[in-house]
Structures are given as C-alpha cells and as structure tokens.
Motif scaffolding. Structure first.
Motif, mmCIF file in Angstrom:
data_model
loop_
_atom_site.group_PDB
_atom_site.id
_atom_site.type_symbol
_atom_site.label_atom_id
_atom_site.label_comp_id
_atom_site.label_asym_id
_atom_site.label_seq_id
_atom_site.Cartn_x
_atom_site.Cartn_y
_atom_site.Cartn_z
ATOM 1 N N UNK A 75 0.129 -6.260 -3.474
ATOM 2 C CA UNK A 75 -0.020 -4.887 -2.964
ATOM 3 C C UNK A 75 -0.316 -4.871 -1.469
ATOM 4 N N UNK A 76 -1.113 -5.860 -1.031
ATOM 5 C CA UNK A 76 -1.392 -5.956 0.403
ATOM 6 C C UNK A 76 -0.111 -6.190 1.184
ATOM 7 N N UNK A 77 0.698 -7.135 0.700
ATOM 8 C CA UNK A 77 1.944 -7.469 1.400
ATOM 9 C C UNK A 77 2.879 -6.270 1.473
ATOM 10 N N UNK A 78 2.879 -5.488 0.376
ATOM 11 C CA UNK A 78 3.878 -4.425 0.289
ATOM 12 C C UNK A 78 3.410 -3.095 0.859
ATOM 13 N N UNK A 79 2.117 -2.820 0.752
ATOM 14 C CA UNK A 79 1.679 -1.470 1.128
ATOM 15 C C UNK A 79 0.426 -1.431 1.995
ATOM 16 N N UNK B 30 -8.907 11.593 -0.633
ATOM 17 C CA UNK B 30 -7.496 11.971 -0.793
ATOM 18 C C UNK B 30 -6.565 10.820 -0.413
ATOM 19 N N UNK B 31 -6.948 10.077 0.622
ATOM 20 C CA UNK B 31 -6.128 8.945 1.047
ATOM 21 C C UNK B 31 -6.086 7.879 -0.058
ATOM 22 N N UNK B 32 -7.250 7.596 -0.626
ATOM 23 C CA UNK B 32 -7.324 6.628 -1.712
ATOM 24 C C UNK B 32 -6.506 7.056 -2.920
ATOM 25 N N UNK B 33 -6.544 8.351 -3.216
ATOM 26 C CA UNK B 33 -5.779 8.846 -4.355
ATOM 27 C C UNK B 33 -4.279 8.679 -4.125
ATOM 28 N N UNK B 34 -3.839 8.975 -2.896
ATOM 29 C CA UNK B 34 -2.414 8.816 -2.572
ATOM 30 C C UNK B 34 -2.002 7.356 -2.699
ATOM 31 N N UNK B 35 -2.853 6.450 -2.221
ATOM 32 C CA UNK B 35 -2.533 5.030 -2.304
ATOM 33 C C UNK B 35 -2.477 4.583 -3.770
ATOM 34 N N UNK B 36 -3.390 5.095 -4.584
ATOM 35 C CA UNK B 36 -3.389 4.716 -5.996
ATOM 36 C C UNK B 36 -2.077 5.126 -6.673
ATOM 37 N N UNK B 37 -1.643 6.363 -6.418
ATOM 38 C CA UNK B 37 -0.395 6.817 -7.022
ATOM 39 C C UNK B 37 0.779 5.956 -6.576
ATOM 40 N N UNK B 38 0.791 5.589 -5.290
ATOM 41 C CA UNK B 38 1.891 4.760 -4.781
ATOM 42 C C UNK B 38 1.875 3.383 -5.428
ATOM 43 N N UNK B 41 3.137 3.565 -8.945
ATOM 44 C CA UNK B 41 4.584 3.758 -8.997
ATOM 45 C C UNK B 41 5.320 2.470 -8.640
ATOM 46 N N UNK B 42 4.772 1.692 -7.708
ATOM 47 C CA UNK B 42 5.425 0.478 -7.230
ATOM 48 C C UNK B 42 5.403 -0.630 -8.267
ATOM 49 N N UNK B 43 4.235 -0.815 -8.846
ATOM 50 C CA UNK B 43 3.999 -2.069 -9.546
ATOM 51 C C UNK B 43 3.766 -1.896 -11.044
ATOM 52 N N UNK B 44 3.531 -0.667 -11.470
ATOM 53 C CA UNK B 44 3.146 -0.461 -12.848
ATOM 54 C C UNK B 44 1.809 -1.108 -13.197
ATOM 55 N N UNK B 45 1.034 -1.461 -12.176
ATOM 56 C CA UNK B 45 -0.284 -2.041 -12.428
ATOM 57 C C UNK B 45 -1.225 -0.979 -12.967
#
Lengths: 95, 95
Positions: A75-79, B30-38, B41-45
């Motif tokens: 995640x660090x590498x990508x985002x 809000x920034x943390x929430x946006x990062x969590x959603x991303x 979506x990216x990794x399915x983690x």
C-alpha cells in the motif's frame, strides 16, 4: 517483525500498524523550512532543522504479522508514499 | 525522558527529536476515510480503519533533554498541533 504468538489458530488477526513516511535525505522540504523559520521567529530557539512527514495509523485484519507487513508495504508503494522521494517504515503495534 | 548523560558540561547539546501529531479519538478524519476506501478498492484488503497524522523531525540545540522537550511541547501548542483536535507526542531520539 516477530512471528510468534499466532495463537488464534487459522483465520485473521486484528492488528494495529503505524506507518511513518519521511522525505529522503537530500530532498528539499519546503514545508519544513517554512516551519523552521516560523519557530525561530516565535521562540528564538536554536532550531537546526525541521522535516515534515506523515504518520498513518492503520487497523488491518490479516493472517499474521508477516502478511500484514507485506500488505501495508504494498500500500505504501502504491498509494501512501512516493517511492521516488520518500522513505516509509511499517511497524505492527500488536501481533 | 531521562536526565542522565549530560556529559558535555555546560552549554548546549545537539538533539534530534520526533513529534507525532494525531487526531484525537472521535474527531472525524476525512482524509483517513478517503484513503481507507481507496485501499479497500485497490487491494481488497480488510482494512478496518485509517487515521492520518503528521510526523515531524526536529534538530534542536538545548541545554538538556528536559529543556528540549519543554521547548518542543511549547512549539506544538503554538504552531505544530491544534490542541483542540489533536494530540502530540514529543520524543527525544538522542540525549
């Protein structure tokens, strides 16, 4: 990173991790420089240098610490970090 | 905070400190929430939570660790953190 304490059997563990993202040495930190000048003007302190990075706390469910660390580094590498200009450090708080 | 190792006699010591500024619990990130959603979506983690703070490295000259810590805490109150919504932690790396 320790691999012990996987006492929950199979399935996922809930882990807290902290990620520190810092500018690589030599990369100009304009924000840090501005903060340094302000601190010097405010307090007359002998501040030599200020560098500003990000501190990210993540709660993640993974099988073990190794898997969580690997996922977070991806995640660090990508985002979360720019690998060209920034270093990052992943620390699992509780295994 | 330890008070030993002031072996340079009088005068100032060069110290490195790290300051971590985090949002207080309950304050919406809000920034943390946006990062969590991303990330989801990216990794399915299975990311449960992301909270984003600041990590500040400061090099400071002071008489001892106690004085440096006090000076840095003053700077946090006045400039580096918003004491209403944020917590901060000052750590001296080398005394």
């Amino acid at each position: 990173m320790k691999f012990g304490d996987v006492s929950l059997g199979r399935g996922e563990m809930h882990m807290k991790a902290s990620i520190t993202v810092t500018l690589k040495p030599g990369v100009l930190d304009t924000q840090g420089r501005a903060v340094r000048h302000t601190l010097e003007a405010m307090d007359g302190q002998s501040i030599r240098d200020v560098r500003i990075g990000k501190y990210i706390e993540v709660e993640i469910d993974e099988e073990n610490e190794a898997a969580a660390t690997a996922a977070l580094e991806r995640m660090c590498e990508k985002l979360l970090a720019n690998p060209v200009t920034e270093n990052y450090k992943v620390e699992i708080q509780n295994g």
